[in-house]
Design a protein around this motif. Sequence first.
Motif, PDB file in Angstrom:
ATOM      1  N   GLY A  97       0.813  -1.211   0.000  1.00  0.00           N
ATOM      2  CA  GLY A  97       0.000   0.000   0.000  1.00  0.00           C
ATOM      3  C   GLY A  97       0.842   1.254   0.000  1.00  0.00           C
ATOM      4  N   ARG A  98       0.168   2.382   0.223  1.00  0.00           N
ATOM      5  CA  ARG A  98       0.859   3.671   0.218  1.00  0.00           C
ATOM      6  C   ARG A  98       0.254   4.603   1.244  1.00  0.00           C
ATOM      7  NH1 ARG A  98       2.514   5.495  -5.885  1.00  0.00           N
ATOM      8  NH2 ARG A  98       3.416   3.511  -6.514  1.00  0.00           N
ATOM      9  N   TYR A  99       1.058   5.582   1.630  1.00  0.00           N
ATOM     10  CA  TYR A  99       0.576   6.673   2.472  1.00  0.00           C
ATOM     11  C   TYR A  99       0.072   7.804   1.576  1.00  0.00           C
ATOM     12  CZ  TYR A  99       2.751   4.603   6.582  1.00  0.00           C
ATOM     13  OH  TYR A  99       3.090   3.777   7.618  1.00  0.00           O
ATOM     14  N   SER A 100      -1.059   8.373   1.970  1.00  0.00           N
ATOM     15  CA  SER A 100      -1.588   9.530   1.271  1.00  0.00           C
ATOM     16  C   SER A 100      -2.090  10.508   2.324  1.00  0.00           C
ATOM     17  CB  SER A 100      -2.726   9.133   0.330  1.00  0.00           C
ATOM     18  OG  SER A 100      -3.296  10.276  -0.284  1.00  0.00           O
ATOM     19  N   ALA A 101      -1.494  11.690   2.348  1.00  0.00           N
ATOM     20  CA  ALA A 101      -1.855  12.709   3.350  1.00  0.00           C
ATOM     21  C   ALA A 101      -1.762  12.134   4.756  1.00  0.00           C
ATOM     22  CB  ALA A 101      -3.257  13.262   3.085  1.00  0.00           C
ATOM     23  N   GLY A 102      -0.744  11.318   4.973  1.00  0.00           N
ATOM     24  CA  GLY A 102      -0.520  10.786   6.304  1.00  0.00           C
ATOM     25  C   GLY A 102      -1.348   9.581   6.672  1.00  0.00           C
ATOM     26  N   VAL A 103      -2.226   9.166   5.786  1.00  0.00           N
ATOM     27  CA  VAL A 103      -3.077   8.000   6.037  1.00  0.00           C
ATOM     28  C   VAL A 103      -2.605   6.846   5.161  1.00  0.00           C
ATOM     29  CG1 VAL A 103      -5.425   7.076   5.986  1.00  0.00           C
ATOM     30  CG2 VAL A 103      -5.036   9.482   6.596  1.00  0.00           C
ATOM     31  N   TYR A 104      -2.560   5.665   5.749  1.00  0.00           N
ATOM     32  CA  TYR A 104      -2.091   4.498   5.001  1.00  0.00           C
ATOM     33  C   TYR A 104      -3.267   3.777   4.367  1.00  0.00           C
ATOM     34  CZ  TYR A 104       0.417   0.308   3.762  1.00  0.00           C
ATOM     35  OH  TYR A 104       0.985  -0.717   3.050  1.00  0.00           O
ATOM     36  N   PHE A 105      -3.101   3.419   3.096  1.00  0.00           N
ATOM     37  CA  PHE A 105      -4.126   2.690   2.362  1.00  0.00           C
ATOM     38  C   PHE A 105      -3.523   1.409   1.805  1.00  0.00           C
ATOM     39  CE2 PHE A 105      -7.405   5.876   2.364  1.00  0.00           C
ATOM     40  CZ  PHE A 105      -6.716   7.076   2.496  1.00  0.00           C
ATOM     41  N   THR A 106      -4.144   0.289   2.106  1.00  0.00           N
ATOM     42  CA  THR A 106      -3.724  -0.979   1.528  1.00  0.00           C
ATOM     43  C   THR A 106      -4.332  -1.109   0.138  1.00  0.00           C
ATOM     44  OG1 THR A 106      -3.468  -2.110   3.648  1.00  0.00           O
ATOM     45  CG2 THR A 106      -3.859  -3.472   1.711  1.00  0.00           C
ATOM     46  N   ALA A 107      -3.467  -1.405  -0.829  1.00  0.00           N
ATOM     47  CA  ALA A 107      -3.951  -1.536  -2.200  1.00  0.00           C
ATOM     48  C   ALA A 107      -4.060  -2.995  -2.638  1.00  0.00           C
ATOM     49  CB  ALA A 107      -3.019  -0.785  -3.145  1.00  0.00           C
ATOM     50  N   TYR A 108      -3.229  -3.839  -2.064  1.00  0.00           N
ATOM     51  CA  TYR A 108      -3.194  -5.234  -2.476  1.00  0.00           C
ATOM     52  C   TYR A 108      -3.044  -6.138  -1.250  1.00  0.00           C
ATOM     53  CZ  TYR A 108      -1.966  -3.016  -6.906  1.00  0.00           C
ATOM     54  OH  TYR A 108      -1.955  -2.223  -8.017  1.00  0.00           O
ATOM     55  N   TRP A 109      -3.741  -7.267  -1.305  1.00  0.00           N
ATOM     56  CA  TRP A 109      -3.624  -8.297  -0.269  1.00  0.00           C
ATOM     57  C   TRP A 109      -3.178  -9.591  -0.915  1.00  0.00           C
ATOM     58  CZ3 TRP A 109      -3.742  -7.365   4.768  1.00  0.00           C
ATOM     59  CH2 TRP A 109      -4.442  -6.269   5.252  1.00  0.00           C
ATOM     60  N   GLY A 110      -2.316 -10.300  -0.211  1.00  0.00           N
ATOM     61  CA  GLY A 110      -1.981 -11.640  -0.631  1.00  0.00           C
ATOM     62  C   GLY A 110      -2.876 -12.646   0.073  1.00  0.00           C
ATOM     63  N   GLN A 111      -2.750 -13.892  -0.315  1.00  0.00           N
ATOM     64  CA  GLN A 111      -3.498 -14.924   0.403  1.00  0.00           C
ATOM     65  C   GLN A 111      -2.784 -15.166   1.725  1.00  0.00           C
ATOM     66  OE1 GLN A 111      -0.944 -15.792  -1.244  1.00  0.00           O
ATOM     67  NE2 GLN A 111      -0.171 -17.729  -0.489  1.00  0.00           N
ATOM     68  N   GLY A 112      -3.453 -15.679   2.688  1.00  0.00           N
ATOM     69  CA  GLY A 112      -2.863 -15.871   4.004  1.00  0.00           C
ATOM     70  C   GLY A 112      -2.033 -17.131   4.095  1.00  0.00           C
ATOM     71  N   THR A 113      -1.163 -17.138   5.074  1.00  0.00           N
ATOM     72  CA  THR A 113      -0.397 -18.336   5.401  1.00  0.00           C
ATOM     73  C   THR A 113      -0.528 -18.560   6.906  1.00  0.00           C
ATOM     74  OG1 THR A 113       1.735 -19.465   5.187  1.00  0.00           O
ATOM     75  CG2 THR A 113       1.819 -17.105   5.654  1.00  0.00           C
ATOM     76  N   LEU A 114      -0.880 -19.771   7.281  1.00  0.00           N
ATOM     77  CA  LEU A 114      -1.192 -20.063   8.676  1.00  0.00           C
ATOM     78  C   LEU A 114       0.068 -20.351   9.481  1.00  0.00           C
ATOM     79  CD1 LEU A 114      -3.273 -20.669  10.926  1.00  0.00           C
ATOM     80  CD2 LEU A 114      -3.349 -23.028  10.061  1.00  0.00           C
ATOM     81  N   VAL A 115       0.170 -19.663  10.604  1.00  0.00           N
ATOM     82  CA  VAL A 115       1.236 -19.910  11.572  1.00  0.00           C
ATOM     83  C   VAL A 115       0.596 -20.409  12.851  1.00  0.00           C
ATOM     84  CG1 VAL A 115       3.026 -18.851  12.999  1.00  0.00           C
ATOM     85  CG2 VAL A 115       2.775 -18.178  10.592  1.00  0.00           C
ATOM     86  N   THR A 116       1.012 -21.578  13.294  1.00  0.00           N
ATOM     87  CA  THR A 116       0.492 -22.165  14.524  1.00  0.00           C
ATOM     88  C   THR A 116       1.654 -22.387  15.484  1.00  0.00           C
ATOM     89  OG1 THR A 116      -1.272 -23.280  13.294  1.00  0.00           O
ATOM     90  CG2 THR A 116      -0.813 -24.060  15.528  1.00  0.00           C
ATOM     91  N   VAL A 117       1.535 -21.785  16.654  1.00  0.00           N
ATOM     92  CA  VAL A 117       2.575 -21.936  17.682  1.00  0.00           C
ATOM     93  C   VAL A 117       1.979 -22.762  18.810  1.00  0.00           C
ATOM     94  CG1 VAL A 117       4.224 -20.778  19.181  1.00  0.00           C
ATOM     95  CG2 VAL A 117       3.480 -19.674  17.046  1.00  0.00           C
ATOM     96  N   SER A 118       2.452 -23.973  18.928  1.00  0.00           N
ATOM     97  CA  SER A 118       1.867 -24.887  19.901  1.00  0.00           C
ATOM     98  C   SER A 118       2.857 -25.995  20.223  1.00  0.00           C
ATOM     99  CB  SER A 118       0.583 -25.487  19.349  1.00  0.00           C
ATOM    100  OG  SER A 118       0.055 -26.460  20.231  1.00  0.00           O
TER     101      SER A 118
END
Length: 119
Positions: A97-118
């Motif tokens: 993403g990018r900052y615009s006028a001090g505000v951050y905007f997400t433009a793209y998302w990837g698929q998630g990857t699961l992290v399990t701590v156990s």
Amino acid sequence: VQLQASGGGLVQPGGSLRLSCAASRSIFSGNVMGWYRQAPGKQRELVARITTAGNANYADAVKGRFTIARDNAKNTVTLQMNSLKPEDTAVYYCEAGRYSAGVYFTAYWGQGTLVTVSS
């Protein structure tokens, strides 16, 4: 796929994992890159973010344990996670993403990857 995350898995408390996100050149070169996570029943939250200049910021919960880095030659962003805790268990998402006028905007998302701590 414009953002491809990988590296999740099962790890014991105190262990380490390294997440990687490969981006297309057009997305990577001009954008801030970041990692978010979403635990079951919770809202998605920022983990770490890194600017094109390499300036990074982290959520308080991961400071000193996680390190974000970007490789401008390979168009990848990584998240090295050390001293993992059960509360780090979540689906981790790469974003751009990018900052615009001090505000951050997400433009793209990837698929998630699961992290399990156990144990």
